[in-house]
Scaffold this active site. Structure first.
Site, short mmCIF file in Angstrom:
data_model
loop_
_atom_site.label_atom_id
_atom_site.label_comp_id
_atom_site.label_asym_id
_atom_site.label_seq_id
_atom_site.Cartn_x
_atom_site.Cartn_y
_atom_site.Cartn_z
N HIS A 78 0.02 0.99 -1.93
CA HIS A 78 1.04 0.00 -1.55
C HIS A 78 2.35 0.29 -2.28
O HIS A 78 3.43 0.13 -1.71
CB HIS A 78 0.55 -1.43 -1.82
CG HIS A 78 -0.77 -1.71 -1.15
ND1 HIS A 78 -1.66 -2.64 -1.59
CD2 HIS A 78 -1.35 -1.14 -0.05
CE1 HIS A 78 -2.72 -2.65 -0.80
NE2 HIS A 78 -2.56 -1.74 0.14
N HIS A 239 -1.22 -3.92 8.23
CA HIS A 239 -1.63 -3.40 6.92
C HIS A 239 -2.17 -1.97 7.03
O HIS A 239 -1.94 -1.15 6.14
CB HIS A 239 -2.63 -4.31 6.22
CG HIS A 239 -2.84 -3.87 4.81
ND1 HIS A 239 -1.96 -4.19 3.80
CD2 HIS A 239 -3.76 -3.04 4.26
CE1 HIS A 239 -2.33 -3.59 2.69
NE2 HIS A 239 -3.43 -2.89 2.94
N ASP A 243 -0.84 1.15 4.86
CA ASP A 243 -1.67 2.10 4.10
C ASP A 243 -1.34 3.54 4.52
O ASP A 243 -1.32 4.45 3.68
CB ASP A 243 -3.16 1.83 4.35
CG ASP A 243 -3.69 0.67 3.53
OD1 ASP A 243 -3.04 0.29 2.54
OD2 ASP A 243 -4.76 0.14 3.89
N HIS A 266 -8.05 5.42 4.50
CA HIS A 266 -7.58 6.37 3.49
C HIS A 266 -8.24 7.75 3.60
O HIS A 266 -7.59 8.77 3.38
CB HIS A 266 -7.80 5.81 2.09
CG HIS A 266 -7.00 4.57 1.84
ND1 HIS A 266 -5.64 4.54 1.92
CD2 HIS A 266 -7.39 3.29 1.55
CE1 HIS A 266 -5.20 3.32 1.68
NE2 HIS A 266 -6.25 2.54 1.45
#
Ligand SMILES: [Zn+2]
Length: 299
Positions: A78, A239, A243, A266
């Site tokens: 973030h 969100h 990411d 991720h």
């Protein structure tokens, strides 16, 4: 897209809780000279700074972690997303623990403080990363597809992101994004999210000890447990996009092209950025000097 490299006008401190450790973490972000990149330095152990670059990613479980044990820094995404969106290419992040504080679970607290002190334009061109061909990273039903921009004189970054969860409150959400700072600011407010069952599972493993309704959206079947509800109806896909920004911020320049992704996270982002690095290391592109810098920092 911003043409020149940037750093902060002055150092910025933060204090907050680490999501997984639950302990208090001090953070200071310090301006750096052009071509430094983003460095992370642990102040609680004696260790050299870690350059934020794809080959230094050591874990993508629940967050992005860089460095080699014991010199690692987790949950960088973030903060990295805030750097990416505001055009901060060069900074030293000094952190008193092995994870970046989670703050409110979004990038907004970082963005707000950085915007307050201001960004210093460094008048050294940024590398624009344009890959020679389209490629795809696929893992089951998850994928990220890259296509080079069609207009090379006016490079852009277009992203189409889709999430799909069985929970009806999230369901299937898609978002189109073309980079502009204004649109980025709205994405930066989207908080991390999880299911109540995941929280229970993580707690049983000694993780998410600092997690609370103050720093994550928690979903229980068809309900959002946070009393104030969602910041946006599609906060979940926003969100996931945030990411992604944080993870492509590890690249040695600004990515241009079209990205289409579905159920990304991720681990997939790390495969994507590492694939880009293999292209860059083969090419004679302007990013060559960056590639050299990365190799020397690893070696
Ligand atoms: Zn996140």
């Amino acid at each position: 897209m911003k043409r020149f490299q940037g750093t902060l006008a002055k150092p910025v401190p933060f204090v907050g809780v680490g999501l997984h450790s639950g302990s208090l973490v001090n953070l200071e972000v310090i301006p750096q000279a052009p071509n430094t990149g983003i460095l992370f330095e642990r102040t609680d152990i004696s260790a050299s700074p870690i350059l934020a670059c794809p080959s230094n990613i050591s874990s993508t479980m629940l967050s992005t972690t860089i460095g080699k044990s014991p010199n690692t820094v987790a949950t960088i995404e973030h903060l990295m997303a805030a750097f990416w969106g505001l055009g901060i290419d060069n900074a030293l992040v000094r952190v008193s623990a092995q994870e970046i504080p989670i703050l409110d679970g979004s990038a907004a607290p970082f963005v707000d403080k950085f915007s307050e002190v201001g960004i210093q334009i460094q008048h050294i061109p940024r590398s624009i990363l344009i890959l020679p061909e389209a490629f795809e990273i696929i893992d089951g039903d998850k994928f990220i597809r890259y296509e080079p921009p069609t207009d090379l004189d006016n490079p852009y970054l277009d992203i189409h992101c889709t999430v799909a969860f069985p929970s009806a409150i999230i369901g299937k959400q898609s978002l189109e994004f073309r980079y502009s700072e204004e649109v980025f600011l709205k994405i930066s407010e989207a908080r991390t999210f999880c299911h109540l069952d995941d929280v229970k599972m993580m707690r049983s493993q000694g993780l998410a000890l600092g997690g609370s309704l103050d720093n994550a959206v928690v979903v229980d079947n068809e309900k959002v447990l946070n009393t104030d509800g969602l910041r946006y109806k599609d906060e979940f896909v926003r969100h996931k996009l945030l990411d992604f920004f944080g993870d492509i911020a590890l690249l040695p320049g600004t990515l241009a092209g079209k990205v289409t992704m579905c159920k990304n996270g991720h681990a997939l982002h790390a495969k994507f950025t590492n694939k880009i690095m293999t292209y860059l290391e083969k090419s004679e592109s302007p990013s060559k000097s960056f590639s050299k810098r990365i190799r020397s920092a690893i070696g």
